[in-house]
Design a protein around this motif. Structure first.
Motif, PDB file in Angstrom:
ATOM      1  N   GLY A 115       0.810  -1.224   0.000  1.00  0.00           N
ATOM      2  CA  GLY A 115       0.000   0.000   0.000  1.00  0.00           C
ATOM      3  C   GLY A 115       0.841   1.270   0.000  1.00  0.00           C
ATOM      4  N   THR A 116       2.083   1.173   0.456  1.00  0.00           N
ATOM      5  CA  THR A 116       2.915   2.379   0.565  1.00  0.00           C
ATOM      6  C   THR A 116       3.808   2.593  -0.661  1.00  0.00           C
ATOM      7  OG1 THR A 116       4.479   1.022   1.816  1.00  0.00           O
ATOM      8  CG2 THR A 116       3.028   2.462   3.100  1.00  0.00           C
ATOM      9  N   VAL A 117       4.408   1.511  -1.198  1.00  0.00           N
ATOM     10  CA  VAL A 117       5.416   1.665  -2.255  1.00  0.00           C
ATOM     11  C   VAL A 117       5.004   0.999  -3.576  1.00  0.00           C
ATOM     12  CG1 VAL A 117       7.818   1.116  -2.914  1.00  0.00           C
ATOM     13  CG2 VAL A 117       7.289   1.768  -0.550  1.00  0.00           C
ATOM     14  N   ILE A 118       4.559  -0.238  -3.505  1.00  0.00           N
ATOM     15  CA  ILE A 118       4.309  -1.000  -4.746  1.00  0.00           C
ATOM     16  C   ILE A 118       3.025  -0.514  -5.434  1.00  0.00           C
ATOM     17  CG2 ILE A 118       4.021  -3.328  -5.755  1.00  0.00           C
ATOM     18  CD1 ILE A 118       6.745  -2.955  -4.456  1.00  0.00           C
ATOM     19  N   CYS A 119       1.950  -0.380  -4.682  1.00  0.00           N
ATOM     20  CA  CYS A 119       0.646   0.012  -5.265  1.00  0.00           C
ATOM     21  C   CYS A 119       0.011   1.139  -4.460  1.00  0.00           C
ATOM     22  CB  CYS A 119      -0.331  -1.165  -5.253  1.00  0.00           C
ATOM     23  SG  CYS A 119       0.313  -2.688  -5.919  1.00  0.00           S
ATOM     24  N   PRO A 120       0.627   2.321  -4.444  1.00  0.00           N
ATOM     25  CA  PRO A 120       0.068   3.400  -3.617  1.00  0.00           C
ATOM     26  C   PRO A 120      -1.345   3.802  -4.038  1.00  0.00           C
ATOM     27  CG  PRO A 120       1.978   4.166  -4.885  1.00  0.00           C
ATOM     28  CD  PRO A 120       1.879   2.705  -5.122  1.00  0.00           C
ATOM     29  N   SER A 121      -1.735   3.515  -5.290  1.00  0.00           N
ATOM     30  CA  SER A 121      -3.090   3.920  -5.712  1.00  0.00           C
ATOM     31  C   SER A 121      -4.057   2.732  -5.759  1.00  0.00           C
ATOM     32  CB  SER A 121      -3.023   4.632  -7.064  1.00  0.00           C
ATOM     33  OG  SER A 121      -2.422   3.775  -8.004  1.00  0.00           O
ATOM     34  N   ALA A 122      -3.801   1.704  -4.964  1.00  0.00           N
ATOM     35  CA  ALA A 122      -4.702   0.544  -4.913  1.00  0.00           C
ATOM     36  C   ALA A 122      -6.119   0.977  -4.560  1.00  0.00           C
ATOM     37  CB  ALA A 122      -4.183  -0.458  -3.880  1.00  0.00           C
ATOM     38  N   ASP A 123      -7.104   0.216  -5.054  1.00  0.00           N
ATOM     39  CA  ASP A 123      -8.513   0.550  -4.792  1.00  0.00           C
ATOM     40  C   ASP A 123      -8.870   0.324  -3.332  1.00  0.00           C
ATOM     41  OD1 ASP A 123      -9.315   1.045  -7.567  1.00  0.00           O
ATOM     42  OD2 ASP A 123      -8.732  -1.049  -7.809  1.00  0.00           O
TER      43      ASP A 123
END
Ligand code: DC
Length: 208
Positions: A115-123
């Motif tokens: 959630g912080t680095v790989i996919c910060p814009s996750a749903d």
């Protein structure tokens, strides 16, 4: 739909990620396995102290060769936590994880920095926690089930050490994303935890 799940060792995030992926029919990546595979190869070649070699191993990682059963030992978990603290190792694994996350239908990824680095814009983002004692109890049972000889105290000590290393490192430390929802599984069984996780994701989806 992209779902990011983070949390410390044995918090239940892997089980929840698998269950959510099955529910929404999404591909799932347990990113801990990538670090475990790098740690396992470093161990096998006697290169655990060699930062440059561990980054080379990460760059050459063949993700088709990941064997979850072989990689889930306590020794490999410790090696994974050590190589995961190295920025070059993390950089080498970044692209692979982001490509997995970019699949058209979406994906579920679980780890420490999703959630912080790989996919910060996750749903939807979940941060799954539980007390160290409860996590140690779960991990102890899992290791016992696999025939690994250990004690509860040794597992608790290992969990505390890993928490400190994973949270205290300077490269992408384990921290909760500002927009993640906390799910404390200390007092929850698997079904209750899954129902709670599903409710969080559904709420996020309905407010998109
Ligand atoms: O989730 P796990 O126990 O399989 O992870 C093994 C180690 O890998 C963990 O101690 C820290 C590291 N890791 C990480 O740094 N970042 C991730 N996204 C996943 C795992």
């Amino acid at each position: 739909m992209l779902i990011a799940i983070d949390g410390p060792a044995a918090s239940g995030k892997g089980t929840l990620a698998r269950r959510l992926a099955a529910h929404y029919r999404l591909p799932h990546l347990d990113t801990g396995l990538l670090y475990r595979a790098v740690g396992a190869q470093c161990l096998a070649r006697g290169l655990l102290e060699d930062a440059a070699a561990s980054a080379d191993i990460a760059r050459a990682l063949d993700t088709d060769m990941l064997d979850p059963d072989a990689l889930r030992t306590a020794e490999i978990g410790e090696a994974a936590s050590r190589v995961a603290a190295r920025p070059d190792v993390r950089a080498a694994l970044l692209d692979l994880q982001q490509r997995f996350a970019a699949q058209e239908r979406g994906a579920v990824l679980d780890g420490r920095d999703i959630g912080t680095v790989i996919c910060p814009s996750a749903d939807a983002k979940l941060f799954v926690t539980a007390t160290p004692e409860v996590r140690a109890e779960r991990r102890f049972r899992e290791l016992q089930g696999r025939g690994e000889i250990t004690s509860f105290e040794a597992v608790l000590e290992d969990i505390r050490k890993r928490d400190a290393r994973d949270s205290g490192r300077s490269a992408a430390p384990l921290t909760q994303a500002g927009d993640a929802t906390t799910l404390d599984t200390t007092a929850l069984g698997i079904e209750e935890a899954f129902a709670a996780a599903l409710a969080v994701v559904e709420k996020r989806l309905s407010s998109r």
